[in-house]
Write a protein that holds these residues in place. Structure first.
Motif, PDB file in Angstrom:
ATOM      1  N   THR A 106      43.421  43.818  26.026  1.00 14.19           N
ATOM      2  CA  THR A 106      41.929  43.671  26.316  1.00 14.19           C
ATOM      3  C   THR A 106      41.591  44.301  27.326  1.00 14.19           C
ATOM      4  O   THR A 106      42.042  44.801  28.218  1.00 14.19           O
ATOM      5  N   PRO A 107      40.035  44.458  27.446  1.00 15.00           N
ATOM      6  CA  PRO A 107      39.471  45.237  28.786  1.00 15.00           C
ATOM      7  C   PRO A 107      39.923  44.393  29.843  1.00 15.00           C
ATOM      8  O   PRO A 107      40.252  45.227  31.056  1.00 15.00           O
ATOM      9  N   ALA A 108      40.134  43.120  30.236  1.00 16.88           N
ATOM     10  CA  ALA A 108      40.573  42.375  31.086  1.00 16.88           C
ATOM     11  C   ALA A 108      41.905  42.677  31.429  1.00 16.88           C
ATOM     12  O   ALA A 108      42.259  42.942  32.713  1.00 16.88           O
ATOM     13  N   MET A 109      42.788  42.962  30.742  1.00 21.49           N
ATOM     14  CA  MET A 109      44.217  43.435  30.805  1.00 21.49           C
ATOM     15  C   MET A 109      44.194  44.815  31.228  1.00 21.49           C
ATOM     16  O   MET A 109      45.039  45.016  32.193  1.00 21.49           O
ATOM     17  N   LEU A 110      43.430  45.635  31.090  1.00 21.62           N
ATOM     18  CA  LEU A 110      43.331  47.154  31.251  1.00 21.62           C
ATOM     19  C   LEU A 110      42.884  46.950  32.719  1.00 21.62           C
ATOM     20  O   LEU A 110      43.368  47.890  33.540  1.00 21.62           O
ATOM     21  N   ASP A 111      41.869  46.228  33.214  1.00 27.45           N
ATOM     22  CA  ASP A 111      41.468  46.276  34.505  1.00 27.45           C
ATOM     23  C   ASP A 111      42.381  45.722  35.612  1.00 27.45           C
ATOM     24  O   ASP A 111      42.533  46.390  36.522  1.00 27.45           O
TER      25      ASP A 111
END
Length: 483
Positions: free
Chosen positions: A400-405
């Motif tokens: 997810t974008p949050a994991m990437l962040d």
């Protein structure tokens, strides 16, 4: 993004100087920089690509002397210290065939005296001037560095040039250091539980190309076979200025440093270099499993390794971020799954490049992890958990974008931890590596931009291709010692 040693290998990479300077080798411990503290955190709603380019820029002054020596200057007034680092483009895997361990043996020879400094006087010169020093042999380079009070910079430049110009190569020195290295092999590998596991063992099992797969530390018969003529030829060939980079980091005036470098290094002649060796590895299409008996170990151990994407490719940056999610820190997926949830082990460690970090290598590399476990835990159970955690990232929407962040924030933290240290070594290491391998030390200022190009979809595709079971090698330690 300095990764601490994941196995007890400091005796190998510290080398002759490190064994004497270990007590004061605080250079290897990085401190958090002001840049880290000031860096804005990634938000949960924006992907890293949407963030502004970092304002923090590392000074890079790069040029080449007429004799081929690459020079990188990076002033930093944080502390009244100066670090001098000399990196030679010769390491474990491009050492001559039938001379395994020769690169490491030669690292020891560099402290046996030069034209104007007697045996061990180089070490004494640094320490008596309030400095610390070290040397190491890695996959693709051998390096030497000194961190001293800033007013002693000229002295260190003179000393490094003195041994680059002419080493004291004698039969007595060679015989002595052959004995030292063979003793290291016996004490720290052959007579040590889990000796060489997995940092020395795994490349020999996972790779097919001899240069990537031979015993880097050296077979005892090869160490014995090294002759004085071998050493002289090795020095003349690989310790030439046109096969090296000199880095100066710290509190100094660039114009004055350039004059000293011109004075001491420019007169040293270059030497024609041999063709580069072919390090290519074939694509792995089938999982490999091996078992190694260990008469000194009392608990089973397991290591896994996957071949990495090509260095500097988009997938390479994605794999570094996957490593942050899977293995780095107590919040990592594998730590949580194997330690916190199931209690299979008390720790699972690993990462990219066990003999350095994600950036200071040039050829094929492995992403590895390792752990010890109780007899009641089956190896297949450990591998099953590994597959489960990786498969979650392969699914649509698995990253997810949050994991990437989160991965980018962790990466940035370790990056600034390395390059922001007041001793300057972490910065010097990166600058030297990028100069040696890319002819572009200014890459240090573009790394964040490369990671910001990574998308969740790229991470998913990278996991599907490079973390597939058929790209994996598993090494098991069969303990033979009584508990």
């Amino acid at each position: 993004m300095y990764q601490p040693a994941k196995t007890p290998l400091s005796w190998l990479v510290l080398g002759a100087a490190g064994l004497l300077a270990l007590a004061s080798a605080s250079c290897s411990q990085k401190t958090t920089s002001a840049a880290t503290q000031a860096a804005p955190p990634a938000t949960a709603t924006a992907t890293p690509a949407a963030e502004a380019a970092p304002a923090y820029q590392i000074p890079v002054d790069y040029y080449t002397l007429p004799n081929g020596l690459k020079v990188v200057l990076s002033p930093d007034k944080t502390a009244p210290l100066a670090t001098v680092a000399a990196y030679y483009n010769i390491g474990f895997r491009n050492e001559p065939k039938d001379r395994t361990g020769f690169a490491h043996l030669f690292e020891h020879m560099m402290f046996q005296g030069s034209q104007n400094l007697g045996k061990m006087e180089f070490i004494q010169l640094v320490q008596k001037n309030g400095g610390v020093l070290n040397g190491s042999t890695r996959f693709d380079f051998t390096n030497y560095f000194e961190t001293v009070p800033a007013h002693k910079l000229e002295t260190m430049l003179w000393a490094e040039a003195d041994r680059m110009r002419g080493l004291a190569i004698t039969q007595a020195n060679l015989t002595n250091q052959q004995g030292v290295v063979k003793n290291e092999v016996r004490v720290n590998v052959l007579n040590q539980p889990y000796g060489g596991f997995p940092w020395l063992d795994m490349p020999q099992y996972a790779n097919k190309n001899w240069y990537n797969a031979h015993n880097f530390y050296g077979d005892l018969k090869d160490l014995d076979a090294a002759t004085l003529d071998d050493v002289q030829k090795f020095f003349k060939t690989y310790y030439a200025p046109n096969n090296a980079v000199l880095v100066v980091v710290g509190d100094f005036e660039p114009d004055q440093a350039k004059r000293w470098i011109e004075q001491y290094f420019a007169p040293i002649p270059g030497t024609p270099q041999p063709p580069k060796v072919d390090l290519a590895e074939p694509r792995q299409e089938k999982e490999q499993r091996f078992t190694k008996d260990d008469k000194l170990a009392n608990k089973p151990a397991l290591a896994f390794a996957y071949h990495m994407p090509e260095r500097n490719s988009p997938e390479y940056y994605a794999m570094i971020l996957l490593d942050q999610l899977l293995l780095q820190g107590n919040d990592s997926r594998l730590y949580q799954a194997m330690v916190q949830k199931r209690g299979y082990t008390d720790n699972v460690g690993g990462g990219i490049n066990y003999l350095g970090n994600q950036f200071n290598y040039a050829g094929p590399m492995l992403w590895m992890g390792n752990l010890t476990h109780d007899q009641t835990v089956k190896a297949d159970s450990v591998v099953a958990v590994l597959d489960q955690e990786i498969s979650k990232l392969m699914r649509p929407g698995g990253v997810t974008p949050a994991m990437l962040d989160l991965a980018v924030v962790k990466m940035r933290s370790s990056f600034y931890d390395q390059v922001g240290g007041s001793d300057g070594f972490g910065r010097a290491d990166m600058l030297a590596s990028f100069a040696l391998f890319d002819n572009n030390p200014a890459r240090i200022n573009t790394l964040e931009a490369e990671f910001r190009k990574v998308t969740p979809e790229l991470m998913q595709k990278t996991a599907q291709e490079y973390l597939r079971p058929t790209n994996r090698t598993v090494l098991l330690i069969n303990p033979l010692a009584k508990s």
